[in-house]
Design a protein around this motif. Sequence first.
Motif, PDB file in Angstrom:
ATOM      1  N   ALA A 107       0.832  -1.205   0.000  1.00  0.00           N
ATOM      2  CA  ALA A 107       0.000   0.000   0.000  1.00  0.00           C
ATOM      3  C   ALA A 107       0.867   1.255   0.000  1.00  0.00           C
ATOM      4  CB  ALA A 107      -0.936  -0.004   1.202  1.00  0.00           C
ATOM      5  N   GLU A 108       1.894   1.262   0.826  1.00  0.00           N
ATOM      6  CA  GLU A 108       2.788   2.423   0.891  1.00  0.00           C
ATOM      7  C   GLU A 108       3.566   2.607  -0.408  1.00  0.00           C
ATOM      8  OE1 GLU A 108       2.813   4.814   3.089  1.00  0.00           O
ATOM      9  OE2 GLU A 108       1.350   3.791   4.333  1.00  0.00           O
ATOM     10  N   LEU A 109       4.004   1.505  -0.994  1.00  0.00           N
ATOM     11  CA  LEU A 109       4.735   1.598  -2.264  1.00  0.00           C
ATOM     12  C   LEU A 109       3.820   2.090  -3.385  1.00  0.00           C
ATOM     13  CD1 LEU A 109       6.940  -1.591  -1.962  1.00  0.00           C
ATOM     14  CD2 LEU A 109       7.730   0.800  -1.882  1.00  0.00           C
ATOM     15  N   ALA A 110       2.558   1.686  -3.359  1.00  0.00           N
ATOM     16  CA  ALA A 110       1.596   2.192  -4.342  1.00  0.00           C
ATOM     17  C   ALA A 110       1.392   3.697  -4.147  1.00  0.00           C
ATOM     18  CB  ALA A 110       0.265   1.452  -4.219  1.00  0.00           C
ATOM     19  N   GLU A 111       1.346   4.124  -2.900  1.00  0.00           N
ATOM     20  CA  GLU A 111       1.217   5.552  -2.604  1.00  0.00           C
ATOM     21  C   GLU A 111       2.453   6.311  -3.074  1.00  0.00           C
ATOM     22  OE1 GLU A 111      -0.397   9.163  -1.157  1.00  0.00           O
ATOM     23  OE2 GLU A 111      -1.280   7.253  -1.724  1.00  0.00           O
ATOM     24  N   ALA A 112       3.636   5.749  -2.833  1.00  0.00           N
ATOM     25  CA  ALA A 112       4.879   6.385  -3.289  1.00  0.00           C
ATOM     26  C   ALA A 112       4.879   6.526  -4.804  1.00  0.00           C
ATOM     27  CB  ALA A 112       6.087   5.571  -2.828  1.00  0.00           C
ATOM     28  N   ARG A 113       4.445   5.486  -5.490  1.00  0.00           N
ATOM     29  CA  ARG A 113       4.376   5.520  -6.955  1.00  0.00           C
ATOM     30  C   ARG A 113       3.410   6.615  -7.419  1.00  0.00           C
ATOM     31  NH1 ARG A 113       5.277   1.770 -11.177  1.00  0.00           N
ATOM     32  NH2 ARG A 113       5.933   0.146  -9.730  1.00  0.00           N
ATOM     33  N   ASN A 114       2.266   6.752  -6.745  1.00  0.00           N
ATOM     34  CA  ASN A 114       1.289   7.769  -7.109  1.00  0.00           C
ATOM     35  C   ASN A 114       1.831   9.179  -6.865  1.00  0.00           C
ATOM     36  OD1 ASN A 114      -1.401   8.627  -7.928  1.00  0.00           O
ATOM     37  ND2 ASN A 114      -1.629   9.245  -5.797  1.00  0.00           N
ATOM     38  N   ILE A 115       2.470   9.386  -5.734  1.00  0.00           N
ATOM     39  CA  ILE A 115       3.056  10.704  -5.440  1.00  0.00           C
ATOM     40  C   ILE A 115       4.107  11.030  -6.488  1.00  0.00           C
ATOM     41  CG2 ILE A 115       4.444  12.024  -3.799  1.00  0.00           C
ATOM     42  CD1 ILE A 115       3.065  10.331  -1.570  1.00  0.00           C
ATOM     43  N   TRP A 116       4.929  10.045  -6.830  1.00  0.00           N
ATOM     44  CA  TRP A 116       5.980  10.243  -7.836  1.00  0.00           C
ATOM     45  C   TRP A 116       5.370  10.664  -9.176  1.00  0.00           C
ATOM     46  CZ3 TRP A 116      10.996  10.931  -8.074  1.00  0.00           C
ATOM     47  CH2 TRP A 116      11.648  10.782  -9.312  1.00  0.00           C
ATOM     48  N   LYS A 117       4.281   9.991  -9.546  1.00  0.00           N
ATOM     49  CA  LYS A 117       3.618  10.283 -10.819  1.00  0.00           C
ATOM     50  C   LYS A 117       3.127  11.725 -10.863  1.00  0.00           C
ATOM     51  CE  LYS A 117      -0.620   9.028 -12.677  1.00  0.00           C
ATOM     52  NZ  LYS A 117      -1.758   8.139 -12.652  1.00  0.00           N
ATOM     53  N   GLU A 118       2.592  12.203  -9.752  1.00  0.00           N
ATOM     54  CA  GLU A 118       2.033  13.552  -9.688  1.00  0.00           C
ATOM     55  C   GLU A 118       3.081  14.634  -9.412  1.00  0.00           C
ATOM     56  OE1 GLU A 118      -1.162  14.298 -10.432  1.00  0.00           O
ATOM     57  OE2 GLU A 118      -1.305  12.183 -10.957  1.00  0.00           O
ATOM     58  N   LEU A 119       4.245  14.242  -8.979  1.00  0.00           N
ATOM     59  CA  LEU A 119       5.294  15.180  -8.588  1.00  0.00           C
ATOM     60  C   LEU A 119       5.735  16.049  -9.764  1.00  0.00           C
ATOM     61  CD1 LEU A 119       7.015  15.765  -6.053  1.00  0.00           C
ATOM     62  CD2 LEU A 119       8.719  14.249  -6.992  1.00  0.00           C
ATOM     63  N   GLY A 120       5.683  17.323  -9.566  1.00  0.00           N
ATOM     64  CA  GLY A 120       6.173  18.260 -10.570  1.00  0.00           C
ATOM     65  C   GLY A 120       5.204  18.586 -11.690  1.00  0.00           C
TER      66      GLY A 120
END
Length: 121
Positions: A107-120
């Motif tokens: 779950a946390e890794l999926a969240e990290a991936r989502n934040i990364w996608k939206e970053l910038g």
Amino acid sequence: MKKSVRIIIPIILLGIFIAIMTTGAILKMPMSKEDDLITFIEKMEEEVLNHEWEKASQHLNDAKIAWRKVVRRIQFSAERDEINDLHKTLDRTRGFIKAEDTGGAMAELAEARNIWKELGK
């Protein structure tokens, strides 16, 4: 100072400011294998699913090092909340890996991936 110079300097500064603020998506891209955060996240997902906790822990350390490198490049072009959120997500992932909790880690890794996608963006 000439009138034209007084007009040009603020325009140049504004252009530099806009360039810095809009380059987050480009600056987050890896410049070497050591700062390829998304690859480390992918490796951790695979290792967590395979219950390879030691490898996942090592790749988490690599991911945190990569993240520190990326943050230096994007700190002026990404929202501070996004930066903090990804940092916290990696910290929570450490706890789930240490507890060998597959669901929580994924779950946390999926969240990290989502934040990364939206970053910038």
